[in-house]
Each structure stands twice: as C-alpha cells, then as structure tokens.
Write a protein that holds these residues in place. Structure first.
Motif, short mmCIF file in Angstrom:
data_model
loop_
_atom_site.label_atom_id
_atom_site.label_comp_id
_atom_site.label_asym_id
_atom_site.label_seq_id
_atom_site.Cartn_x
_atom_site.Cartn_y
_atom_site.Cartn_z
N ALA A 166 -31.05 24.39 -21.35
CA ALA A 166 -30.18 23.64 -22.27
C ALA A 166 -30.81 23.64 -23.65
O ALA A 166 -31.94 23.17 -23.83
CB ALA A 166 -29.99 22.21 -21.78
N HIS A 167 -30.10 24.16 -24.65
CA HIS A 167 -30.54 24.10 -26.03
C HIS A 167 -29.79 22.97 -26.72
O HIS A 167 -28.56 22.87 -26.60
CB HIS A 167 -30.25 25.42 -26.75
N LEU A 168 -30.51 22.15 -27.46
CA LEU A 168 -29.90 20.99 -28.11
C LEU A 168 -30.02 21.11 -29.62
O LEU A 168 -31.13 21.31 -30.15
CB LEU A 168 -30.56 19.70 -27.62
N LEU A 169 -28.90 20.98 -30.31
CA LEU A 169 -28.82 20.98 -31.77
C LEU A 169 -28.08 19.74 -32.24
O LEU A 169 -27.23 19.21 -31.52
CB LEU A 169 -28.05 22.21 -32.27
N THR A 170 -28.39 19.29 -33.47
CA THR A 170 -27.62 18.19 -34.04
C THR A 170 -26.99 18.58 -35.37
O THR A 170 -26.46 17.73 -36.07
CB THR A 170 -28.51 16.94 -34.24
N TRP A 226 -25.42 18.35 -16.78
CA TRP A 226 -25.42 19.82 -16.55
C TRP A 226 -26.57 20.24 -15.64
O TRP A 226 -26.60 21.36 -15.15
CB TRP A 226 -25.51 20.54 -17.89
N GLN A 227 -27.52 19.39 -15.41
CA GLN A 227 -28.67 19.62 -14.53
C GLN A 227 -29.49 20.85 -14.94
O GLN A 227 -29.64 21.80 -14.17
CB GLN A 227 -28.20 19.78 -13.08
N PRO A 228 -30.03 20.85 -16.15
CA PRO A 228 -30.85 21.99 -16.58
C PRO A 228 -32.23 21.97 -15.93
O PRO A 228 -32.69 20.94 -15.43
CB PRO A 228 -30.97 21.78 -18.09
N ARG A 262 -39.98 12.77 -18.80
CA ARG A 262 -40.44 12.33 -17.48
C ARG A 262 -39.68 13.03 -16.36
O ARG A 262 -40.16 13.11 -15.23
CB ARG A 262 -40.28 10.81 -17.34
N ARG A 263 -38.49 13.57 -16.69
CA ARG A 263 -37.65 14.19 -15.66
C ARG A 263 -37.60 15.70 -15.76
O ARG A 263 -37.35 16.38 -14.75
CB ARG A 263 -36.23 13.62 -15.77
N LEU A 264 -37.82 16.25 -16.98
CA LEU A 264 -37.64 17.68 -17.20
C LEU A 264 -38.71 18.21 -18.15
O LEU A 264 -39.19 17.48 -19.01
CB LEU A 264 -36.27 17.95 -17.83
N PRO A 265 -39.07 19.50 -18.03
CA PRO A 265 -39.90 20.11 -19.07
C PRO A 265 -39.11 20.18 -20.38
O PRO A 265 -37.92 20.53 -20.37
CB PRO A 265 -40.19 21.51 -18.53
N GLN A 291 -46.06 16.57 -11.41
CA GLN A 291 -44.94 15.89 -12.06
C GLN A 291 -43.63 16.37 -11.46
O GLN A 291 -43.56 17.44 -10.85
CB GLN A 291 -44.96 16.17 -13.56
N PRO A 292 -42.56 15.58 -11.63
CA PRO A 292 -41.26 15.98 -11.07
C PRO A 292 -40.81 17.33 -11.61
O PRO A 292 -40.95 17.62 -12.79
CB PRO A 292 -40.32 14.86 -11.54
N VAL A 293 -40.31 18.18 -10.71
CA VAL A 293 -39.76 19.48 -11.08
C VAL A 293 -38.30 19.47 -10.67
O VAL A 293 -37.95 18.96 -9.60
CB VAL A 293 -40.51 20.62 -10.36
N PRO A 294 -37.39 19.99 -11.50
CA PRO A 294 -35.98 19.99 -11.15
C PRO A 294 -35.74 20.59 -9.76
O PRO A 294 -36.41 21.55 -9.36
CB PRO A 294 -35.34 20.85 -12.25
N VAL A 295 -34.79 20.02 -9.04
CA VAL A 295 -34.47 20.50 -7.70
C VAL A 295 -34.16 21.99 -7.73
O VAL A 295 -34.55 22.75 -6.85
CB VAL A 295 -33.28 19.71 -7.11
N ARG A 296 -33.47 22.41 -8.77
CA ARG A 296 -33.09 23.81 -8.87
C ARG A 296 -34.30 24.72 -8.86
O ARG A 296 -34.31 25.79 -8.28
CB ARG A 296 -32.25 24.02 -10.13
#
Length: 385
Positions: free
Chosen positions: A8-12, A79-81, A100-103, A375-380
């Motif tokens: 996921a790329h995030l822009l503002t 979106w579960q990235p 805390r949830r994702l890299p 640390q937590p790693v996404p299920v995917r």
C-alpha cells in the motif's frame, strides 16, 4: 499457490515529485508480477493511467485532521496490505500509527523550502532555516526514527538524515528514484534549444537562469529557452524575458503533462536550482540522451558523474558562474556524446525494473526483520512462508 506481496502506497497530495515517483514505482512493481499494489490518496493531477484499477481515493487535507487520518488508516487496514509505504510527510504521520501491526517504510523526498544548500551541507557560517522549519525538521527526525525504514533518493540526503537529524544509519536506505524512461534522442548539432521544467518558485532558480542568459556573450544566435511549468514567479519571469536582450527567445508553456516529449524536442535541459535532491526531470533528460546543465546542489552532481561525459555544473545562485557554464554548453561541438553516455547511465540507475527490484528487496527485508524480532507479521506473509 504463493500469494503476491501486497504493498500500500500512501499519498496526501495530488501533484509534485513524490506523486510522480509513487505512480512510476507502483507501475513498476505491478509489472514484476510479484506484487499487488494500491495507491491511497487524492486523484493524481496526471499519470492516473499508470495505476488504473490500483488507486483508492482518500483525503487528508491537513496534518491536524484527526478524523480524516482515522478514515485513511481504516481504508489502509481494510485492504490488508503486507507493507505500507508512506510517500510524504502527512502520509508518514498516518503510517506511523500502523507500525505495531505492519512494516512501514517512508520516502524522505526533500527538505522544506527555506533550507538552503550551505546549511544542508553543514558549511561554516551558513544561514539556517526559520524557527518553523526547525520544528518541522525536528518532527521529521522523530518520524524517521519511529518507522521501520526511511528511503532516500540520494547519498547526500542520507548524510543529512544521519548528521543533522540524528537518524541511525541502519534505518536509512538509498534507492534512486523510479523514472519512466523516454526514448533516447541525443542532439546531433551544437546545443541551441534549451528547456527548463519545474515549479516557478525561487528555489528553482529560473530568474538566475534568465539573468545568466542575458549576460553579454552568453546566448549565441538562434539559441532559445522553453520554460515548462507554472508558479508564483511566472509573471516576474515573463516580464524579465520581454526585455530587449531576451525578447522573442523565451517561450512559457505553463504546466504540461508531456514533459518527456518536450525533452526529446530540445537539445539540453537546464536545471539552475538553488536546492534539489535527485530531480526527476534530470533523470528523464539523461534517459532522453540530453546534456544537462545544472547547479551543484543535493544529489545532482552524483547523478551527472558519468565517466567520459562533460559535467556542466554551476554554483547555486551564482549568475556569473551559470553564464560561464552556459557558454561552455553552447560551445560543445559534440553534445551528443555526453547525451549518449548519460542515457546509458540513466538506464542503469533509474529504470523502473531496477527501482522495483530494490524496493521488493527492501520490503522482504522488513518483513523478515519483523519476524526475527518476534513482532506481528501480516497473516498474508505467514501464508506465503
């Protein structure tokens, strides 16, 4: 079946260098077949075709808008990235809440506008930025140390983060910008058609360029300048260009989406900025086989340091030096040789596939490091293991 990495790329923001870099990187990652990509942000002002079907409109109009920030955060999580990559300051603030949830990676594209080149390079006696900018830089320091990794487009920016902002070296990764490479068309005759492309603001140095071109003995017969871009200095620049010494030789096109084509139609790019990092237009001009005359600012000298190529570098903000280098460019009897060498280097450094491979390696490293630390790693990602 192995799942593709979800990035996921995030822009503002909807325009500017970070947007162009993000769109090209997203397209390059998709082309590898190894990643599914979605760009979260406002609809881009140009380039939407390259991410068709891979964009989700979200809006974060200002840093303090907590409700908007939560909506953006929820959209990302829905979106579960596997990895989130923030591409500007406001995006970094939202992404930090997900660590805390994702890299989370963050690209540090550039410093605030009133950071001068001498202070950036820690030169003795250099005038520092405003108190407000120092607060922004302090926040940048805290943010970059809070995220898993900060990507910088030039070695000079990496040094700035280490030396000025005290960011640990292991949290910084240098990856050159990703650029859609135009067809190479080096000049076959001496340079006469110059092009400038960028925002018409003070730090881009357009007024310096006009003064240098107006210096007696600088601009040969038949030489012209095309100005591509818009901004608050446009009217001042147009008035300067109407004076007798430049009358009829400078054309203003305004904002254009066809910069690669315009580069091909001209003989050389002129980038007279007082502050830059790794300008996309310089990489695009190199790929187009055009000599580049630029100021020695940020990572520009590193970009143009190609064995055998003529390096046209002037001191930032020095009109006399800029005029000197312009005369040398106009006098070059074989500018195509430099153009061909720059085009070859651009394909080695800035090609989309090179950029994509380096980012994929970074994302994989972040996921592995996270798992190694417990640390937590996404299920995917666990499903792929």
């Amino acid at each position: 079946m192995t799942r593709r990495l979800r990035v996921a790329h995030l822009l503002t923001q909807d325009r500017g260098g970070p947007v162009d870099v993000t769109l090209d990187l997203a397209a390059a990652l998709l082309a590898t077949g190894e990643a599914d990509v979605r760009v979260f942000g406002p609809p881009p002002a140009r380039g939407t075709d390259v991410i068709a079907g891979h964009h989700e409109a979200v809006d974060l109009p200002r840093k303090g808008d907590l409700a908007a920030g939560l909506r953006v955060r929820d959209a990302l999580l829905a979106w579960q990235p596997d990895v989130v990559h923030a591409q500007d300051r406001r995006a970094g603030l939202v992404a930090a809440s997900l660590r805390r949830r994702l890299p989370v990676a963050h690209t540090y594209h550039g410093v605030p506008d009133d950071v001068g080149e001498p202070w950036f390079r820690r030169q003795s006696g250099a005038l520092g930025p405003s108190a407000y900018t120092r607060v922004v830089l302090t926040a940048d320091s805290a943010l970059t140390r809070a995220l898993d990794r900060t990507v910088v487009p030039s070695p000079t920016m990496a040094r700035f983060l280490r030396d000025r902002l005290r960011v640990p070296a292991e949290r910084i990764t240098h990856i050159d910008n990703c650029v859609r490479l135009p067809e190479s068309s080096p000049p076959t005759d001496p340079v006469r058609r110059l092009v400038f492309a960028g925002l018409l603001v003070e730090r881009k140095g357009l007024l310096d360029l006009l003064e240098a071109l107006a210096t007696p003995g600088t601009m040969p017969a038949g030489a012209t300048l095309t100005v591509v871009g818009d901004g608050p200095q446009r009217q001042t620049a147009q008035r300067r260009a109407r004076r007798r010494d430049l009358a009829g030789r400078v054309q203003f096109l305004g904002f254009r989406a066809d910069v690669p084509r315009l580069l091909r139609e001209h003989d050389a790019l002129v980038q007279p900025s007082r502050m830059e990092q790794q300008p996309l237009v310089v990489a695009a001009a190199m790929a187009a086989g055009k000599p580049v005359l630029a100021t020695d600012t940020g990572g520009v000298a590193d970009m143009l340091a190609v064995p055998g190529a003529v390096s046209y570098l002037a001191e930032p903000g020095n009109v006399a030096d800029l005029a000197r280098v312009l005369r040398a460019l106009f006098a070059d009897s074989d500018p195509g040789r430099t153009g061909r060498l720059l085009a070859a280097r651009a394909r080695e450094r800035f090609a989309p596939e090179v950029c994509a491979d380096r980012h994929l390696a970074l994302y994989g490293e972040l996921l592995r490091s996270r798992e190694d630390r417990g640390q937590p790693v996404p299920v995917r990602e666990r499903e792929r293991s």
